[in-house]
Design a protein around this motif. Structure first.
Motif, PDB file in Angstrom:
ATOM      1  N   GLU A  53      -4.098   7.218  -3.437  1.00 49.74           N
ATOM      2  CA  GLU A  53      -4.656   8.388  -2.782  1.00 49.74           C
ATOM      3  C   GLU A  53      -3.643   9.539  -2.691  1.00 49.74           C
ATOM      4  N   ASP A  54      -2.365   9.201  -2.567  1.00 44.70           N
ATOM      5  CA  ASP A  54      -1.331  10.206  -2.316  1.00 44.70           C
ATOM      6  C   ASP A  54      -0.162   9.975  -3.275  1.00 44.70           C
ATOM      7  N   LEU A  55       0.160  10.992  -4.100  1.00 44.88           N
ATOM      8  CA  LEU A  55       1.221  10.863  -5.098  1.00 44.88           C
ATOM      9  C   LEU A  55       2.165  12.055  -5.002  1.00 44.88           C
ATOM     10  N   ASP A  56       3.463  11.776  -4.925  1.00 42.79           N
ATOM     11  CA  ASP A  56       4.474  12.835  -4.854  1.00 42.79           C
ATOM     12  C   ASP A  56       5.411  12.709  -6.056  1.00 42.79           C
ATOM     13  N   LEU A  57       5.415  13.750  -6.908  1.00 43.91           N
ATOM     14  CA  LEU A  57       6.263  13.790  -8.100  1.00 43.91           C
ATOM     15  C   LEU A  57       7.237  14.968  -8.029  1.00 43.91           C
ATOM     16  N   SER A  58       7.485  15.469  -6.853  1.00 41.33           N
ATOM     17  CA  SER A  58       8.319  16.656  -6.677  1.00 41.33           C
ATOM     18  C   SER A  58       9.727  16.441  -7.249  1.00 41.33           C
ATOM     19  N   GLY A  59      10.351  17.561  -7.627  1.00 42.48           N
ATOM     20  CA  GLY A  59      11.749  17.529  -8.019  1.00 42.48           C
ATOM     21  C   GLY A  59      12.054  16.806  -9.312  1.00 42.48           C
ATOM     22  N   ASN A  60      11.067  16.680 -10.202  1.00 37.65           N
ATOM     23  CA  ASN A  60      11.275  16.055 -11.504  1.00 37.65           C
ATOM     24  C   ASN A  60      11.081  17.077 -12.627  1.00 37.65           C
ATOM     25  N   ASN A  61      11.417  16.691 -13.833  1.00 35.48           N
ATOM     26  CA  ASN A  61      11.366  17.590 -14.996  1.00 35.48           C
ATOM     27  C   ASN A  61      10.121  17.276 -15.825  1.00 35.48           C
ATOM     28  N   GLU A 106       0.806  -1.217   0.000  1.00 37.04           N
ATOM     29  CA  GLU A 106       0.000   0.000   0.000  1.00 37.04           C
ATOM     30  C   GLU A 106       0.840   1.269   0.000  1.00 37.04           C
ATOM     31  N   HIS A 107       2.085   1.201   0.485  1.00 32.45           N
ATOM     32  CA  HIS A 107       2.913   2.400   0.599  1.00 32.45           C
ATOM     33  C   HIS A 107       4.297   2.112   0.009  1.00 32.45           C
ATOM     34  N   LEU A 108       4.657   2.882  -1.021  1.00 29.78           N
ATOM     35  CA  LEU A 108       5.915   2.642  -1.729  1.00 29.78           C
ATOM     36  C   LEU A 108       6.677   3.956  -1.884  1.00 29.78           C
ATOM     37  N   ASP A 109       7.894   3.989  -1.367  1.00 22.69           N
ATOM     38  CA  ASP A 109       8.747   5.184  -1.432  1.00 22.69           C
ATOM     39  C   ASP A 109       9.984   4.864  -2.269  1.00 22.69           C
ATOM     40  N   LEU A 110      10.048   5.469  -3.453  1.00 22.61           N
ATOM     41  CA  LEU A 110      11.177   5.292  -4.371  1.00 22.61           C
ATOM     42  C   LEU A 110      11.865   6.624  -4.639  1.00 22.61           C
ATOM     43  N   GLY A 111      11.661   7.573  -3.752  1.00 26.11           N
ATOM     44  CA  GLY A 111      12.200   8.914  -3.951  1.00 26.11           C
ATOM     45  C   GLY A 111      13.718   8.977  -3.849  1.00 26.11           C
ATOM     46  N   LEU A 112      14.273  10.081  -4.371  1.00 31.45           N
ATOM     47  CA  LEU A 112      15.702  10.367  -4.263  1.00 31.45           C
ATOM     48  C   LEU A 112      16.568   9.264  -4.874  1.00 31.45           C
ATOM     49  N   LEU A 128      -1.785   0.004  -4.168  1.00 34.26           N
ATOM     50  CA  LEU A 128      -1.021   1.157  -3.691  1.00 34.26           C
ATOM     51  C   LEU A 128      -1.933   2.313  -3.291  1.00 34.26           C
ATOM     52  N   LYS A 129      -1.676   2.869  -2.098  1.00 33.50           N
ATOM     53  CA  LYS A 129      -2.400   4.048  -1.627  1.00 33.50           C
ATOM     54  C   LYS A 129      -1.513   5.290  -1.640  1.00 33.50           C
ATOM     55  N   SER A 130      -0.208   5.109  -1.403  1.00 36.03           N
ATOM     56  CA  SER A 130       0.710   6.243  -1.452  1.00 36.03           C
ATOM     57  C   SER A 130       1.952   5.846  -2.248  1.00 36.03           C
ATOM     58  N   LEU A 131       2.389   6.774  -3.121  1.00 35.44           N
ATOM     59  CA  LEU A 131       3.539   6.523  -3.991  1.00 35.44           C
ATOM     60  C   LEU A 131       4.402   7.774  -4.028  1.00 35.44           C
ATOM     61  N   TYR A 132       5.663   7.615  -3.646  1.00 36.02           N
ATOM     62  CA  TYR A 132       6.592   8.734  -3.630  1.00 36.02           C
ATOM     63  C   TYR A 132       7.665   8.501  -4.687  1.00 36.02           C
TER      64      TYR A 132
END
Length: 224
Positions: free
Chosen positions: A182-190, A135-141, A158-162
């Motif tokens: 429910e929650d998606l973070d795409l910060s810091g990309n082009n 449900e929660h996957l963090d692949l940031g940085l 999946l409910k949250s994806l970073y």
């Protein structure tokens, strides 16, 4: 009566000890954890020193959480918090996604800040056995490009994806297969365009900090 009483006392003690003895995870998952440690440390890293081959109580290892209930899932790994584990000096690398197949009850997985450039999949096996409880996957940085989008589409729970601060660029198309997201973070990309005409219907939070766009931010949001 004396012997029966002694046997009863031993039984009570054995039951009570289960509440504080270190919990051993499933053997299949313990072996998978050691393979994962080897992969994260390849070729000469020293991370995860508490993950010891001869230790059966793998649920007490660092950065791991197991199901502690009395159900049939007891001892199953439910969380792996492996952010910033890999030595950055080892450079970019590709992680074998099939290493996660044994973790049938895995709910939360963090692999952030490990210089992962992509996933390598074993054809046939992984597609048929996606992590159905994740449900929660963090692949940031990391150093993922747009190919990571097709990889995560298979995780329908999946409910949250970073995916913040990777190497995503151009069009980001959110597929309907991510129906639970429910929650998606795409910060810091082009990113310059988001496509979601048939995308996740439950999405309630979208984070786009420090986005580099070729067009205005308004046009980026309007594309939704």
């Amino acid at each position: 009566m004396g012997l029966r009483l002694q046997m009863l006392m031993v039984l009570v003690m054995m039951v009570s000890l289960q509440g504080w003895l270190p919990l051993g995870c499933m053997e299949e998952e313990r072996i998978a954890l050691l393979h994962l440690k080897d992969a994260l440390n390849y070729p000469n890293g020293t991370s995860l020193p508490s993950w010891i081959k001869g230790d059966a109580h793998c649920c007490s290892w660092e950065l791991i959480q197991c199901n502690s209930s009395s159900s049939s899932s007891r001892g199953r790994v439910t969380m792996l918090d492996l952010g910033s584990v890999r030595n950055q000096e080892l450079g970019d690398w590709y992680l074998n996604a099939s290493l996660f197949l044994p973790f049938q009850q895995l709910n939360t997985l963090s692999l952030s800040d490990n210089r992962i450039a992509g996933f390598v999949e074993q054809k046939g096996s992984y597609e048929q056995q996606r992590l159905s409880n994740l449900e929660h996957l963090d692949l940031g940085l990391n150093h993922f490009d747009n190919n990571i989008l097709s990889f995560v589409e298979g995780f329908s729970s999946l409910k949250s994806l970073y995916l913040g601060y990777n190497k995503l660029k151009g069009l980001i198309n959110l597929k309907e297969s991510l129906s639970s997201l429910e929650d998606l973070d795409l910060s810091g990309n082009n990113i310059n365009k988001l496509g979601a005409s048939r995308g996740p219907s439950n999405l309630s939070a979208l984070k786009l900090e420090n986005i580099t766009t070729y067009e205005s931010s308004f046009q980026l949001l309007q594309s939704l």
